[in-house]
Design an enzyme around this catalytic site. Sequence first.
Site, short mmCIF file in Angstrom:
data_model
loop_
_atom_site.label_atom_id
_atom_site.label_comp_id
_atom_site.label_asym_id
_atom_site.label_seq_id
_atom_site.Cartn_x
_atom_site.Cartn_y
_atom_site.Cartn_z
N ARG A 1 -5.55 5.73 -8.05
CA ARG A 1 -5.28 7.17 -8.10
C ARG A 1 -5.29 7.69 -9.54
NH1 ARG A 1 0.15 7.52 -4.74
NH2 ARG A 1 -0.08 9.75 -5.22
N LEU B 1 0.86 -1.18 0.00
CA LEU B 1 0.00 0.00 0.00
C LEU B 1 0.90 1.23 0.00
CD1 LEU B 1 -2.67 -0.93 2.73
CD2 LEU B 1 -2.91 -1.14 0.25
N ASP B 2 0.49 2.28 -0.71
CA ASP B 2 1.23 3.54 -0.67
C ASP B 2 1.32 4.03 0.77
OD1 ASP B 2 1.45 3.46 -3.41
OD2 ASP B 2 -0.20 4.87 -3.76
N ARG B 3 2.33 4.84 1.05
CA ARG B 3 2.52 5.35 2.42
C ARG B 3 1.26 6.03 2.95
NH1 ARG B 3 6.75 7.13 5.69
NH2 ARG B 3 8.32 6.59 4.12
#
Length: 245
Positions: A194, A94-96
Site C-alpha cells: 500500500r 493480511l489486513d482486514r
Amino acid sequence: MATDKAYKVLAEQKELSNKKAKELIDRGLVFVEDKKVKIARAQISTEANFRIEYPEDIEILYQDEDIIAINKPAQVDSYDIQDAIEGAELLHRLDRDTSGVLLLGKNRTFINQAINEFKSRRVEKHYVAWVDGVIYENIEIDEPIFTIKKGKAFSVIDPVRGKKAHTLVKPEEIQGKKSKVHIEITTGRTHQIRVHLAHVGHPIIGDEQYGSRTQSKRVLLHSAKMKILDYEFNAKEPKDIIRYK
C-alpha cells in the site's frame, strides 16, 4: 430531517443491539446506497436506508498435519480466523480489507520452520490489485519503510529509520484511468504494498489511508499465490478483483 447516531439508527432499523450495530459499522460492513458508513457515532438521518454486506464464507484451500491454507474473505480479521481454528497459529497476517491466501501452522516444529522461511525471504508472495492511474511498464520499488504503531498502524518511506522493502509491480490490465497490476514482494513490512504504490503515485483503489481518492467498498488488494517450502497455494480472485466496475 431527524438525525441520530448511526449505530442507533442501524440497530432500530435492523432489530439489532446497539453493540452489534456498532461492531458491524466498525468492521466496514454497513452501507447507505454505495457509501460505507465509517463512524458508528456519526450523526445520520433516521430515514437512511442501511444495507449490511456480510463477508463471504471462509474457504479452506488445503490442510495437512502441518499447515492450513485459507482463502480469506475481505472484511475478516486474520486473528479471528486464527481464533476459530483450534491449535492453529498465524504464519503471517493480511489486513482486514485484503482477501486471499492466509497461512496458519498446526504444530510448533513446522511453525518455527515456516517463520524462518519468512525471515530468510524464501517465501514467494504474489498479489493482485487495482490502482489509481495508468501503469504501462514494470515498476520496481526499493524504498525503506518505517511503521508508526501508535494507534492505527501507519507506514512511511523513511531512509533513516526504515527497514529494507522491495516490491515489483507488473501491469495486467487498464480500464480508463485505473490499472490492474500483479505484485510480488520479497519482504513483508507493514502495509508495504500500500505505501509503496502510494509512493509512486498509484495508491490502491479504496485505500484512503494512503491517498486514494477513488471510493470502493474495500481496499482492492488480493493475495493470489504463496509458495513456502514445498507448498504452493492459489486463491481465485473475488469478483471485485476480476473486473473493476
